[in-house]
Design a protein around this motif. Structure first.
Motif, PDB file in Angstrom:
ATOM      1  N   GLU A 156       2.728   5.557 -49.458  1.00 32.38           N
ATOM      2  CA  GLU A 156       1.679   5.786 -50.418  1.00 32.38           C
ATOM      3  C   GLU A 156       0.641   4.602 -50.404  1.00 32.38           C
ATOM      4  OE1 GLU A 156       0.845   8.562 -51.378  1.00 32.38           O
ATOM      5  OE2 GLU A 156       2.740   9.695 -51.174  1.00 32.38           O
ATOM      6  N   THR A 157       1.017   3.523 -49.824  1.00 32.93           N
ATOM      7  CA  THR A 157       0.228   2.200 -49.902  1.00 32.93           C
ATOM      8  C   THR A 157      -0.431   1.933 -48.667  1.00 32.93           C
ATOM      9  OG1 THR A 157       2.225   0.888 -48.933  1.00 32.93           O
ATOM     10  CG2 THR A 157       1.845   1.475 -51.331  1.00 32.93           C
ATOM     11  N   ARG A 158      -0.462   3.026 -47.765  1.00 31.03           N
ATOM     12  CA  ARG A 158      -1.104   2.963 -46.215  1.00 31.03           C
ATOM     13  C   ARG A 158      -2.580   2.557 -46.434  1.00 31.03           C
ATOM     14  NH1 ARG A 158       1.697   3.875 -42.021  1.00 31.03           N
ATOM     15  NH2 ARG A 158      -0.021   4.463 -40.642  1.00 31.03           N
ATOM     16  N   ALA A 159      -3.198   3.164 -47.333  1.00 30.85           N
ATOM     17  CA  ALA A 159      -4.816   2.841 -47.346  1.00 30.85           C
ATOM     18  C   ALA A 159      -4.922   1.270 -47.929  1.00 30.85           C
ATOM     19  CB  ALA A 159      -5.224   3.723 -48.345  1.00 30.85           C
ATOM     20  N   VAL A 160      -5.700   0.458 -46.993  1.00 30.17           N
ATOM     21  CA  VAL A 160      -5.855  -0.804 -47.487  1.00 30.17           C
ATOM     22  C   VAL A 160      -7.421  -1.078 -48.221  1.00 30.17           C
ATOM     23  CG1 VAL A 160      -6.346  -3.127 -46.295  1.00 30.17           C
ATOM     24  CG2 VAL A 160      -4.964  -1.401 -45.074  1.00 30.17           C
ATOM     25  N   ALA A 161      -7.462  -1.756 -49.243  1.00 31.68           N
ATOM     26  CA  ALA A 161      -8.455  -2.008 -49.754  1.00 31.68           C
ATOM     27  C   ALA A 161      -9.545  -2.306 -49.101  1.00 31.68           C
ATOM     28  CB  ALA A 161      -8.322  -3.049 -50.933  1.00 31.68           C
ATOM     29  N   LYS A 162     -11.022  -1.667 -49.305  1.00 33.51           N
ATOM     30  CA  LYS A 162     -12.153  -1.877 -48.476  1.00 33.51           C
ATOM     31  C   LYS A 162     -12.488  -3.275 -48.525  1.00 33.51           C
ATOM     32  CE  LYS A 162     -15.544   0.799 -49.506  1.00 33.51           C
ATOM     33  NZ  LYS A 162     -16.818   1.698 -50.004  1.00 33.51           N
ATOM     34  N   ALA A 163     -12.217  -4.184 -49.562  1.00 34.58           N
ATOM     35  CA  ALA A 163     -12.634  -5.505 -49.457  1.00 34.58           C
ATOM     36  C   ALA A 163     -11.628  -6.296 -48.364  1.00 34.58           C
ATOM     37  CB  ALA A 163     -12.423  -6.329 -50.725  1.00 34.58           C
ATOM     38  N   THR A 164     -10.423  -5.728 -48.401  1.00 33.09           N
ATOM     39  CA  THR A 164      -9.349  -6.502 -47.439  1.00 33.09           C
ATOM     40  C   THR A 164      -9.896  -6.002 -46.118  1.00 33.09           C
ATOM     41  OG1 THR A 164      -7.631  -6.136 -48.995  1.00 33.09           O
ATOM     42  CG2 THR A 164      -7.251  -6.301 -46.794  1.00 33.09           C
ATOM     43  N   ILE A 165     -10.410  -4.862 -45.817  1.00 35.47           N
ATOM     44  CA  ILE A 165     -11.031  -4.468 -44.282  1.00 35.47           C
ATOM     45  C   ILE A 165     -11.991  -5.438 -44.086  1.00 35.47           C
ATOM     46  CG2 ILE A 165     -12.002  -2.650 -43.102  1.00 35.47           C
ATOM     47  CD1 ILE A 165      -8.984  -1.758 -43.466  1.00 35.47           C
ATOM     48  N   HIS A 166     -13.212  -5.513 -44.873  1.00 34.99           N
ATOM     49  CA  HIS A 166     -14.147  -6.114 -44.523  1.00 34.99           C
ATOM     50  C   HIS A 166     -13.759  -7.589 -44.324  1.00 34.99           C
ATOM     51  CE1 HIS A 166     -16.806  -2.677 -44.881  1.00 34.99           C
ATOM     52  NE2 HIS A 166     -16.406  -2.567 -46.111  1.00 34.99           N
ATOM     53  N   ARG A 167     -13.133  -8.237 -44.861  1.00 33.44           N
ATOM     54  CA  ARG A 167     -12.643  -9.497 -44.775  1.00 33.44           C
ATOM     55  C   ARG A 167     -11.974  -9.820 -43.265  1.00 33.44           C
ATOM     56  NH1 ARG A 167     -11.027  -9.837 -50.040  1.00 33.44           N
ATOM     57  NH2 ARG A 167      -8.832  -9.411 -49.673  1.00 33.44           N
ATOM     58  N   LEU A 168     -11.130  -8.725 -43.038  1.00 30.15           N
ATOM     59  CA  LEU A 168     -10.660  -8.855 -41.932  1.00 30.15           C
ATOM     60  C   LEU A 168     -11.722  -8.802 -40.652  1.00 30.15           C
ATOM     61  CD1 LEU A 168      -7.837  -8.753 -39.851  1.00 30.15           C
ATOM     62  CD2 LEU A 168      -8.221  -6.215 -40.376  1.00 30.15           C
ATOM     63  N   LEU A 169     -12.557  -7.859 -40.680  1.00 29.51           N
ATOM     64  CA  LEU A 169     -13.295  -7.550 -39.896  1.00 29.51           C
ATOM     65  C   LEU A 169     -14.533  -8.753 -39.652  1.00 29.51           C
ATOM     66  CD1 LEU A 169     -13.872  -3.806 -40.156  1.00 29.51           C
ATOM     67  CD2 LEU A 169     -12.545  -4.986 -38.556  1.00 29.51           C
ATOM     68  N   SER A 170     -14.640  -9.659 -40.528  1.00 22.33           N
ATOM     69  CA  SER A 170     -15.608 -10.865 -40.689  1.00 22.33           C
ATOM     70  C   SER A 170     -15.002 -12.165 -40.213  1.00 22.33           C
ATOM     71  CB  SER A 170     -16.287 -10.629 -41.855  1.00 22.33           C
ATOM     72  OG  SER A 170     -15.565 -11.139 -43.048  1.00 22.33           O
TER      73      SER A 170
END
Length: 313
Positions: free
Chosen positions: A118-132
């Motif tokens: 149930e924790t597979r979704a990653v927070a949007k802020a985490t995704i954007h930090r990773l991609l930047s």
């Protein structure tokens, strides 16, 4: 793709592992390019471990089990099950369709239970930090952003060729799980990175071949199909296993979490389920609902409603 070898060629006692693998991978059951790549990757690594030129009849069940354990014993259940299934399918085909003496996957190398996370979704802020992050190579940033913005399956995006890309309309056709051809769409982040990814050292642009390439040219012994090699620089298509390892090394994430997170973030933005299904291309609402459960941030936010009202004086 070449036609499958004749039945007689697989009935002798000296049929090698490599010959049996090539015959299986030329059958209609692996006609879907995504299926072919997934099966070829698992089977190729297994026969490399066992010896490509060994006769199939000499390989024991125990050796098959040991090879699977060495290669994927420490992997997640889904990874173990996916590769085990590919090897099992190949060996069953050797036994039943070609009437050859072939080993089996032993009972102790059984399928593993996959528990829902149930924790597979990653927070949007985490995704954007990773991609930047600037310490991550361009290829990885382009791939991960494309996976997130398209909400597509990793195998579908890795199978894309440069000539498939409609850069003007930010879309590309992919071969879906069921074999249908469907469009995936990306946004400005991917649109900004793709031209840089396709640029050659001399300033020109790649026009054909795989979008995502390996770091090195393939060695002759493991040379992939012509369609999986860039005609401009001779490097091969990036494989699923390598892409999975890189994301895990950089961020401790699984490739599928980018798709899962995209669907979850759409649900948290109150996008209607019908549109989310259009984006992810799920056909069954019940299946899609597994991906659009609210994430941890959304649940934490709504919990504030249960808190006592603050005094205003």
């Amino acid at each position: 793709m070449s036609a499958a070898p004749k039945v007689a060629t697989l009935r002798g006692g000296r049929v090698t592992l490599a010959a049996a693998a090539d015959a299986f991978l030329a059958t209609p059951r692996t006609a879907n390019p995504n299926t072919h790549r997934a099966y070829a990757s698992a089977i190729d690594r297994t026969i490399d471990r066992l010896g490509r030129d060994r006769p199939l009849v000499e390989v024991t069940d125990a050796e098959i089990g040991a090879a699977l354990a060495d290669l994927w014993g420490g992997s997640a259940p889904a990874t173990w099950n996916r590769n085990r299934a590919a090897v099992t399918s190949w060996l069953l085909w050797c036994q039943t369709k070609k009437h050859g003496a072939a080993p089996s996957v032993p009972a102790e190398a059984e399928r593993r239970k996959e528990t829902a996370d149930e924790t597979r979704a990653v927070a949007k802020a985490t995704i954007h930090r990773l991609l930047s992050r600037r310490d991550i190579p361009l290829r990885e940033r382009a791939l991960w952003r494309m996976l997130y913005e398209t909400a597509a399956r990793a195998a579908e995006i890795l199978a894309l060729n440069v000539e498939d890309l409609d850069l003007e309309h930010r879309r590309a056709p992919v071969r879906s799980k069921g074999g249908a051809t469907e469009w995936v769409y990306w946004d400005s982040g991917t649109a900004h990175l793709l031209p840089r990814l396709l640029r050659l050292p001399d300033g020109s642009t790649r026009t054909h071949g795989p979008v995502f390439l390996t770091e090195r040219r393939p060695v002759p012994a493991r040379r992939p199909a012509a369609g999986d090699i860039c005609p401009h620089i001779g490097r091969a298509r990036l494989g699923y296993d390598r892409a999975r390892v890189l994301l895990d090394n950089y961020a401790g994430l699984d490739l599928h979490q980018l798709r899962h997170s995209a669907a979850t973030h759409l649900g948290e933005a109150e996008v209607p389920l019908q549109l989310i299904m259009g984006k992810t291309r799920h056909k069954n609402p019940r299946t899609a609902m597994r991906y659009v459960k609210p994430g941890a941030e959304a649940i934490a936010k709504v919990t504030e409603v249960l808190a006592p009202r603050r005094r205003t004086h």
